[in-house]
Each structure stands twice: as structure tokens, then as C-alpha cells.
Design a protein around this motif. Sequence first.
Motif, short mmCIF file in Angstrom:
data_model
loop_
_atom_site.label_atom_id
_atom_site.label_comp_id
_atom_site.label_asym_id
_atom_site.label_seq_id
_atom_site.Cartn_x
_atom_site.Cartn_y
_atom_site.Cartn_z
N GLU A 116 -5.24 -16.53 -46.22
CA GLU A 116 -5.58 -15.36 -45.41
C GLU A 116 -7.08 -15.29 -45.16
OE1 GLU A 116 -2.10 -12.09 -46.43
OE2 GLU A 116 -3.85 -12.22 -47.72
N GLN A 117 -7.87 -15.50 -46.20
CA GLN A 117 -9.31 -15.45 -46.06
C GLN A 117 -9.82 -16.57 -45.16
OE1 GLN A 117 -11.44 -12.99 -47.30
NE2 GLN A 117 -12.80 -14.03 -45.86
N ALA A 118 -9.26 -17.77 -45.35
CA ALA A 118 -9.69 -18.91 -44.54
C ALA A 118 -9.35 -18.72 -43.06
CB ALA A 118 -9.04 -20.19 -45.07
N LEU A 119 -8.16 -18.21 -42.78
CA LEU A 119 -7.78 -17.96 -41.39
C LEU A 119 -8.64 -16.88 -40.77
CD1 LEU A 119 -3.87 -18.11 -41.60
CD2 LEU A 119 -5.40 -19.81 -40.60
N ALA A 120 -8.94 -15.83 -41.55
CA ALA A 120 -9.80 -14.76 -41.04
C ALA A 120 -11.20 -15.30 -40.74
CB ALA A 120 -9.88 -13.63 -42.06
N ASP A 121 -11.73 -16.13 -41.63
CA ASP A 121 -13.06 -16.72 -41.40
C ASP A 121 -13.04 -17.61 -40.17
OD1 ASP A 121 -13.98 -15.42 -43.63
OD2 ASP A 121 -13.81 -17.16 -44.96
N LEU A 122 -11.97 -18.36 -39.99
CA LEU A 122 -11.86 -19.25 -38.84
C LEU A 122 -11.79 -18.45 -37.54
CD1 LEU A 122 -11.51 -22.10 -37.73
CD2 LEU A 122 -9.05 -21.88 -38.11
N GLU A 123 -11.00 -17.38 -37.53
CA GLU A 123 -10.90 -16.55 -36.33
C GLU A 123 -12.23 -15.89 -36.00
OE1 GLU A 123 -7.71 -13.80 -36.60
OE2 GLU A 123 -6.16 -15.32 -36.29
N ARG A 124 -12.93 -15.44 -37.05
CA ARG A 124 -14.24 -14.83 -36.85
C ARG A 124 -15.22 -15.84 -36.26
NH1 ARG A 124 -13.63 -11.59 -41.21
NH2 ARG A 124 -14.37 -13.21 -42.61
N ALA A 125 -15.21 -17.05 -36.80
CA ALA A 125 -16.12 -18.08 -36.31
C ALA A 125 -15.84 -18.42 -34.85
CB ALA A 125 -15.98 -19.33 -37.18
N ILE A 126 -14.55 -18.52 -34.50
CA ILE A 126 -14.19 -18.80 -33.11
C ILE A 126 -14.63 -17.66 -32.21
CG2 ILE A 126 -12.23 -19.09 -31.53
CD1 ILE A 126 -10.77 -20.51 -33.82
N ASP A 127 -14.42 -16.43 -32.68
CA ASP A 127 -14.77 -15.26 -31.90
C ASP A 127 -16.28 -15.19 -31.65
OD1 ASP A 127 -13.76 -13.02 -30.53
OD2 ASP A 127 -14.52 -11.70 -32.10
N GLU A 128 -17.05 -15.46 -32.71
CA GLU A 128 -18.51 -15.40 -32.59
C GLU A 128 -19.05 -16.52 -31.72
OE1 GLU A 128 -19.82 -15.45 -36.59
OE2 GLU A 128 -19.11 -13.42 -37.04
N ALA A 129 -18.31 -17.63 -31.65
CA ALA A 129 -18.78 -18.78 -30.88
C ALA A 129 -18.58 -18.62 -29.38
CB ALA A 129 -18.07 -20.04 -31.35
N ARG A 130 -17.83 -17.62 -28.97
CA ARG A 130 -17.61 -17.42 -27.55
C ARG A 130 -18.88 -16.85 -26.92
NH1 ARG A 130 -11.52 -14.80 -27.10
NH2 ARG A 130 -10.39 -16.64 -27.77
N ALA A 131 -19.59 -17.69 -26.25
CA ALA A 131 -20.90 -17.29 -25.73
C ALA A 131 -20.80 -16.23 -24.63
CB ALA A 131 -21.63 -18.52 -25.19
N ASP A 132 -19.65 -16.15 -23.98
CA ASP A 132 -19.54 -15.23 -22.85
C ASP A 132 -19.03 -13.86 -23.24
OD1 ASP A 132 -17.03 -16.07 -23.53
OD2 ASP A 132 -16.29 -16.16 -21.48
N ARG A 133 -18.87 -13.59 -24.53
CA ARG A 133 -18.31 -12.30 -24.93
C ARG A 133 -19.21 -11.14 -24.58
NH1 ARG A 133 -13.65 -12.26 -27.94
NH2 ARG A 133 -13.68 -10.08 -27.34
N GLY A 134 -20.53 -11.40 -24.54
CA GLY A 134 -21.46 -10.31 -24.22
C GLY A 134 -21.46 -9.95 -22.75
N SER A 135 -20.99 -10.85 -21.88
CA SER A 135 -20.94 -10.58 -20.46
C SER A 135 -19.51 -10.24 -20.06
CB SER A 135 -21.44 -11.79 -19.68
OG SER A 135 -20.63 -12.92 -19.98
N GLY A 136 -19.34 -9.89 -18.79
CA GLY A 136 -18.01 -9.57 -18.29
C GLY A 136 -17.62 -8.14 -18.62
#
Length: 341
Positions: A116-136
Amino acid sequence: MPRHRPVPTRETNRRKKAAPPPQSPAGADRVSRRSSAGTAPRAAYRRAPLASLRVFVAVAEHKSFTRGADALGVTASAASMQVQALEEYLRVPLLRRNGRQVELTPQGALLRPKVEQALADLERAIDEARADRGSGPLRVTTIASFLAQWLLPRLPDFTSHHTGIDVQIHTSTELVDFVKTGMDAAIRFGAGSWPRLHVQKLFDEWLVPVCTPALLQRDGPIAEARDLKRYKLLHSTYEPWTAWLLEGGPDEVWPSSGAAFDDAIAIVRAAQAGQGLALSRWSLVADEVAMGRLAMAGRAVRSAHAYHFVCPPAHLALEKVAAFRAWLAAACARFPPPLRA
């Protein structure tokens, strides 16, 4: 015919060995071994059965292959095959089938929190890596009744002060996966326990009996169960009258008789049309009461649930999310509780 000179055995052996690169430093072999060892975890990550791990966590959480599969949008048989493949991969049993219930084995209980912790960390990392999240556009998910009755009338105030932010609203009664759906934030109605997410309480909810002012004047206010006999009751599966009578009854009940609705907005509209006395959430009728279209017929009872602003912690740094959160908190702070609370 000339005979070829046989190659000495020592030279043959040297040719079979791979020659080192020219001008190789003395410690090159040691460095090469360290580099090779350093790449092993990356290969292990590529081999990790992520899909099976997600299914294992979902089935363990719901204690059921059927419910766990529904949560992931797959069939129960597919979920069973994924877990079986994971058990074969790890060579240990993870789940024990006990009739319709599923229980964790000791090995499964040990593995679950780590996965659970590993999957949560992975999802967070993917989410933070989306460079376009601040736009749109700003994408917000909430329940339809709250959007229609509370948020929508107030939303122009936000858009007028933030003309550069386009707001897109998604409605669902299900908990939305922020990573998979691309949602920036949510307004959720519940107890406030959503692990690994930023949760900020907005305001408490109340259950209030409402009807038209004319109906209230004719049949009078209510204070106890026998007073309800004077009214034609409108029933909701989400806010049953037992919740008002017992000050916190069952979560969802279909009545044995009378008009009933499983839509929170429909029961408000029925009350506005003078069809009877309804029990509704205060957030859905506060504006109607303020404009005189509905009237409170009795005391307000605090709901066990409240409204919360929810988002992944990384989204708090996004300018559009920060602006919406600040505006929403201020709007909720100005929202008054019912007078008879």
C-alpha cells in the motif's frame, strides 16, 4: 602443400577470453561489477507485477474478490487470476478464501501495508512528475446535489475573481482516483478519513425538516414523532426520517410506504412544489429557505458527515488549486448553520 603451424594452447585460451578494453584503469573490473549490481533493482522494478499488487490490495481492503474487482473495474475472475499469479510469483499464499469472505494469511498481512505504501508513493511520484498539472483547467469532482444546490450558485464569484482559471466540474458518488482521472481536487461528503490525501474540513452538515411556508402555517411545527402524522412525509433513502427522530439513524433506508426518492435534489423539488414535508441536508435547502421558497418545520439534527476539501498533498502547490481552496474556505466560513440548530 604447406601445413599450417598449430596455435599453442596458451594462445588459444587467451583468444577465447574477451580482451579488456584498451588503456583500461586498474580498477575497471571492480567498477563494472558495482555498476552491474547497481542496475539490478531497476530490472526488478520492471519485473514487479504492479497490476497484481493493486488487485491484491483492493481484494484485501474489501475482503472480497467481487467488491475488490468492482473497485478496480475488472471482473472477479480476473482479480482471482491476478492474485493467484502474484502468489505463484512470490511462492507464498497471501489470501485465504473462507466462503464469501477473504482473509489475509500471515504472509499477506505482512505484505499488505508495504505494498500500500509503495503504490501510494509510486502514484504520488507519477502525479508530481506531470509537468502540465499547473496549467490547463481546474478540474474538481464532487457530488451532483452539492454542485447543483450549493456550489453552482456561488461559483461565479470565484470565476469573476480568477478569470484565467477555467473550472471543470465532475460529479460522482464514488471516490475518484486523482492519478487515473487527472482531477486536481475534490469536495467530498463523509467522515473525513481518506488516507494519504490532504483533507480540510469545510463545514458540518445538518438534517432539517422543510416544507413550503403555506404548508407549515397550515399544519404547524414539528417536535416529536406524533407531530409527523399531520404531514404527508416525503422520504429520502439517504436522509431517512429515522435519522431525525433518533438523531442519527441508519445511513440508507427505503420506507415501507409513502413517496420516496433516491435523489437528493428531487426531494427538495417535491417539497418546493408543496407535495409534503421533506428531510434534507441543510446545504441543499439553505438558499431556498433564505429566499422564502421553503421553511424549516422543526429542529435541525447534526449529520454524522461533513464536507471536506480533498486533494493529493502535491496539488497544494498548484496555483489554481491554492486559489480555489482559499476561495472555497472563505465561502464556507460565511455559510451559516440553520437557525434551529
